[in-house]
Scaffold this motif. Structure first.
Motif, mmCIF file in Angstrom:
data_model
loop_
_atom_site.group_PDB
_atom_site.id
_atom_site.type_symbol
_atom_site.label_atom_id
_atom_site.label_comp_id
_atom_site.label_asym_id
_atom_site.label_seq_id
_atom_site.Cartn_x
_atom_site.Cartn_y
_atom_site.Cartn_z
ATOM 1 N N ASP A 317 -17.505 1.072 -33.626
ATOM 2 C CA ASP A 317 -16.858 1.141 -34.936
ATOM 3 C C ASP A 317 -15.451 0.574 -34.915
ATOM 4 O O ASP A 317 -14.900 0.235 -35.969
ATOM 5 N N SER A 318 -14.860 0.461 -33.711
ATOM 6 C CA SER A 318 -13.460 0.027 -33.614
ATOM 7 C C SER A 318 -13.287 -1.383 -33.071
ATOM 8 O O SER A 318 -12.200 -1.950 -33.163
ATOM 9 N N CYS A 319 -14.322 -1.930 -32.447
ATOM 10 C CA CYS A 319 -14.207 -3.288 -31.916
ATOM 11 C C CYS A 319 -15.557 -3.979 -32.036
ATOM 12 O O CYS A 319 -16.598 -3.343 -32.139
ATOM 13 N N SER A 326 -29.442 0.807 -29.356
ATOM 14 C CA SER A 326 -29.875 2.001 -30.060
ATOM 15 C C SER A 326 -28.673 2.912 -30.314
ATOM 16 O O SER A 326 -27.621 2.757 -29.691
ATOM 17 N N THR A 327 -28.840 3.840 -31.214
ATOM 18 C CA THR A 327 -27.774 4.818 -31.441
ATOM 19 C C THR A 327 -27.605 5.715 -30.212
ATOM 20 O O THR A 327 -26.508 6.202 -29.948
ATOM 21 N N LEU A 328 -28.695 5.927 -29.454
ATOM 22 C CA LEU A 328 -28.607 6.713 -28.217
ATOM 23 C C LEU A 328 -27.640 6.066 -27.248
ATOM 24 O O LEU A 328 -26.756 6.727 -26.681
ATOM 25 N N CYS A 329 -27.783 4.754 -27.035
ATOM 26 C CA CYS A 329 -26.893 4.039 -26.117
ATOM 27 C C CYS A 329 -25.463 4.019 -26.660
ATOM 28 O O CYS A 329 -24.502 4.194 -25.897
ATOM 29 N N LYS A 330 -25.312 3.810 -27.953
ATOM 30 C CA LYS A 330 -23.976 3.782 -28.542
ATOM 31 C C LYS A 330 -23.277 5.132 -28.355
ATOM 32 O O LYS A 330 -22.121 5.196 -27.924
ATOM 33 N N ASP A 331 -23.965 6.211 -28.683
ATOM 34 C CA ASP A 331 -23.367 7.539 -28.566
ATOM 35 C C ASP A 331 -23.018 7.867 -27.114
ATOM 36 O O ASP A 331 -21.971 8.463 -26.831
ATOM 37 N N GLU A 332 -23.904 7.472 -26.194
ATOM 38 C CA GLU A 332 -23.647 7.756 -24.781
ATOM 39 C C GLU A 332 -22.446 6.967 -24.281
ATOM 40 O O GLU A 332 -21.628 7.476 -23.504
ATOM 41 N N ALA A 333 -22.315 5.718 -24.746
ATOM 42 C CA ALA A 333 -21.168 4.892 -24.351
ATOM 43 C C ALA A 333 -19.864 5.499 -24.850
ATOM 44 O O ALA A 333 -18.870 5.555 -24.117
ATOM 45 N N MET A 334 -19.864 5.951 -26.091
ATOM 46 C CA MET A 334 -18.647 6.541 -26.652
ATOM 47 C C MET A 334 -18.278 7.846 -25.947
ATOM 48 O O MET A 334 -17.111 8.171 -25.777
ATOM 49 N N GLU A 335 -19.261 8.558 -25.482
ATOM 50 C CA GLU A 335 -19.022 9.841 -24.838
ATOM 51 C C GLU A 335 -18.608 9.690 -23.387
ATOM 52 O O GLU A 335 -17.808 10.484 -22.865
ATOM 53 N N TYR A 337 -17.867 6.322 -21.455
ATOM 54 C CA TYR A 337 -17.076 5.281 -20.812
ATOM 55 C C TYR A 337 -16.330 4.331 -21.740
ATOM 56 O O TYR A 337 -15.314 3.739 -21.353
ATOM 57 N N HIS A 338 -16.763 4.143 -22.973
ATOM 58 C CA HIS A 338 -16.233 3.035 -23.772
ATOM 59 C C HIS A 338 -14.793 3.192 -24.276
ATOM 60 O O HIS A 338 -14.067 2.186 -24.347
ATOM 61 N N PRO A 339 -14.311 4.382 -24.654
ATOM 62 C CA PRO A 339 -12.972 4.477 -25.261
ATOM 63 C C PRO A 339 -11.861 3.752 -24.514
ATOM 64 O O PRO A 339 -11.084 3.009 -25.143
ATOM 65 N N PRO A 340 -11.726 3.879 -23.174
ATOM 66 C CA PRO A 340 -10.630 3.147 -22.503
ATOM 67 C C PRO A 340 -10.829 1.633 -22.518
ATOM 68 O O PRO A 340 -9.866 0.881 -22.338
ATOM 69 N N LEU A 341 -12.076 1.183 -22.730
ATOM 70 C CA LEU A 341 -12.380 -0.247 -22.706
ATOM 71 C C LEU A 341 -12.357 -0.873 -24.088
ATOM 72 O O LEU A 341 -12.426 -2.103 -24.208
ATOM 73 N N CYS A 342 -12.250 -0.057 -25.107
ATOM 74 C CA CYS A 342 -12.383 -0.530 -26.483
ATOM 75 C C CYS A 342 -11.317 -1.578 -26.805
ATOM 76 O O CYS A 342 -10.115 -1.290 -26.789
ATOM 77 N N GLY A 343 -11.758 -2.788 -27.048
ATOM 78 C CA GLY A 343 -10.856 -3.846 -27.479
ATOM 79 C C GLY A 343 -10.096 -4.564 -26.383
ATOM 80 O O GLY A 343 -9.353 -5.505 -26.675
ATOM 81 N N ILE A 344 -10.251 -4.184 -25.114
ATOM 82 C CA ILE A 344 -9.476 -4.862 -24.070
ATOM 83 C C ILE A 344 -10.188 -6.134 -23.613
ATOM 84 O O ILE A 344 -11.416 -6.231 -23.640
ATOM 85 N N ASP A 345 -9.406 -7.094 -23.196
ATOM 86 C CA ASP A 345 -9.923 -8.380 -22.732
ATOM 87 C C ASP A 345 -10.249 -8.278 -21.249
ATOM 88 O O ASP A 345 -9.383 -7.954 -20.433
#
Length: 559
Positions: A317-319, A326-335, A337-345
């Motif tokens: 939703d942010s990048c 799937s929504t399963l993979c998306k939710d698991e990523a957000m829970e 590992y993804h937040p620190p990686l969100c938007g970084i190059d």
């Protein structure tokens, strides 16, 4: 006790212990760094303790931190990120009596209770004096000498030559740096005359061992660990396999040493069939989110690396950098590992590692892996650290990392331990760049969670157990993953299993497997006919020369 006095006392105790008990010295300096992480002298002194312990790779990491902090202190009045705090701590420690044991602890303790922290601005701190400037210069020289000589010791000849060359330009008057440069120059020239590539001249080898302060490694062969692992293996194999303790041939990195250990074995784990299994049957399936892709070829799910349906994908939703199947993979990523990686190059991990680096560069300098496979391994390290940050745990406690095999306790002398490939770019510069991108303090925060010994331990686990899938069109590796159960299956150049990985790791039988038989996979291409070539490919993952039945048989027939 005042912090600067406590640090001074720890440093004095460390100095006393350095020759007779370098491990105690290391522990004392680590305690001092926990109090004062921006003091360059403390990192430089711990680097020396690492050398005394036989870890030149870790010494390079600490000396590199010392270099970065020297620059920070020199720029303290220019509002550098760590310079102001570092300069105050550095001065405070240096101002303590030479013998802190002779001071009155009770008075110091009482005084510390009365001290209140006050805000200071950059104008209030005195400018660096000529003497202080000279002392920082000496720390810089010592750190550069240590980095260059340690790179030379490890075998990173071209890196040693380049860092010595860069250091001489900064300190042309230092004769010791010139000697190191001359020695590195001779070795590089000799290598090139023999046809050794620059890529090979950059690569060295370090001990692949469990560090004595690493308390995160489980006892892999204990009944408790085996029972715990069997809960995962039983589920992934639908009851087809079980984990048992087994004996494997002891491996050594030097072929000349093989004769000394030919009859020796080491206790490891193996996977055994619990029933008869027919040929060409899927017998195992395991999912992992510790999986990465290079995003250069077919679009893949960022979480499981399964194929994406263009008409049914889900994004962060942010990048817009990643997509999920799937929504399963998306939710698991957000829970997880993804937040620190969100938007970084993360493109820096794919740039060439053969760009010439100055040893004085900062942590955000271009530092990257030199091959597509190494780039994927660096991405696995990045994903592991992001998981640790998201879940607020030490990276060595994350599943599956905790139970992956990477290193062993040091063998008794005169035996040599297995080795781990090492380059300055991949194992030092790239790590600092990753920490910078993750907005992790590379001094204070990383000391207990993302220190170089943490990342090298993770690197050894990745190198020993990661699977890599190649793109069928380009032939280049596009996916790498870490799977707990998969990693427990031992290697053999005559395997009875073959793996394939889409969104899950799956095993199929290549022949009939009998109940009670240990099942084996091949960590390289078993179609490679030359046993020498297979051993060369396997050295990184096994840490030594392969001694499976096929390799022993073929090496005896054709030495």
């Amino acid at each position: 006790m005042l912090p600067e006095k406590r640090v001074a006392r720890l440093v004095q105790q460390a100095d006393i212990s350095l020759s007779s008990d370098p491990l105690r010295s290391w522990n004392l300096l680590t305690d001092a760094l926990a109090i004062s992480p921006y003091d360059p002298d403390l990192w430089q002194q711990r680097a020396i303790a690492h050398l005394k312990l036989g870890y030149p790779d870790l010494a390079i990491g600490d000396a590199y931190r010392a270099l970065l902090l020297v620059q920070e202190l020199l720029e303290a009045h220019e509002e550098s990120e760590f310079g102001f705090a570092g300069l105050a701590a550095w001065r405070g420690r240096r101002a303590q009596p030479k013998d802190t044991f002779a001071t009155d602890d009770a008075v110091a303790e009482e005084a510390s209770n009365e001290v209140e922290e006050t805000e200071q601005d950059y104008e209030s701190i005195p400018k660096i004096t000529e003497t202080e400037d000279e002392d920082l210069k000496n720390t810089d020289i010592l750190a550069r000498r240590l980095i260059c000589s340690s790179l030379l010791e490890i075998g990173c000849l071209l890196d040693a030559w380049e860092q010595a060359d860069a250091s001489i330009k900064v300190h042309p008057e230092d004769e010791e740096l010139r000697k190191i440069y001359k020695k590195a120059d001779e070795k590089v020239k000799q290598g090139r005359e023999k046809g050794v590539s620059d890529f090979q001249l950059r690569g060295g080898e370090v001990a692949r061992v469990i560090y004595p302060w690493n308390t995160f490694e489980p006892d892999r062969t204990s009944e408790e660990t085996v029972a715990h692992l069997n809960t995962f293996v039983n589920a992934a194999s639908s009851g087809n396999f079980e984990v048992k303790v087994t004996e494997l041939p002891m491996l050594v990195p030097d072929a000349k040493e093989e004769g000394k250990v030919v009859t020796k074995t080491s206790r490891q784990l193996g996977v055994y069939a619990t029933k008869d299994l027919p040929t060409d049957t899927q017998v195992f399936s395991e999912r992992s989110i510790l999986t990465v892709n290079n995003r250069l070829f077919d679009p893949l799910c960022d979480c499981c690396n399964g194929p994406l349906d263009p008409l049914n994908t889900f994004s962060c939703d942010s990048c817009d950098d990643v997509m999920f199947c799937s929504t399963l993979c998306k939710d698991e990523a957000m829970e997880k590992y993804h937040p620190p990686l969100c938007g970084i190059d993360i493109d820096f991990l794919f740039k060439s590692a053969h760009t010439r680096h100055s040893v004085a560069n900062d942590a955000s300098a271009t530092a990257s892996s030199s091959t597509p496979t190494k780039a994927l391994y660096s991405l696995l390290l990045l994903r592991t650290l992001a998981m640790a940050l998201t879940q607020d745990v030490n990276p060595l406690e994350i599943l599956p990392v905790k139970y992956l095999y990477g290193s062993s306790p040091p063998p008794p002398p005169p035996q040599k331990p297995p080795t781990l490939p090492f380059t300055f770019s991949d194992n030092i510069l790239s790590v600092f760049h990753i920490l910078t991108r993750l907005e992790v303090d590379p001094f204070k925060v990383s000391l207990h969670t993302f220190d170089i010994w943490h990342t090298l331990t993770i690197h050894s686990k990745i190198l020993g157990t990661a699977s890599a899938r190649h793109n069928p069109t380009s032939g280049q590796p596009e996916v790498a993953a870490l799977h707990l159960c998969y990693s427990l299956v031992n290697h053999d150049c005559e395997p009875c299993l073959m793996w394939e990985c889409q969104s899950e790791m799956k095993f199929r039988t290549l022949r009939e497997v009998k109940k009670g038989e240990e099942v084996r996979d091949c960590y390289t291409d078993p179609r490679i006919e030359s046993w020498k070539k297979r051993r060369e490919w396997l050295m990184g993952s096994l840490g030594g020369g392969c001694r499976c039945g096929r390799c022993v048989r073929e090496s005896e027939a054709d030495p």
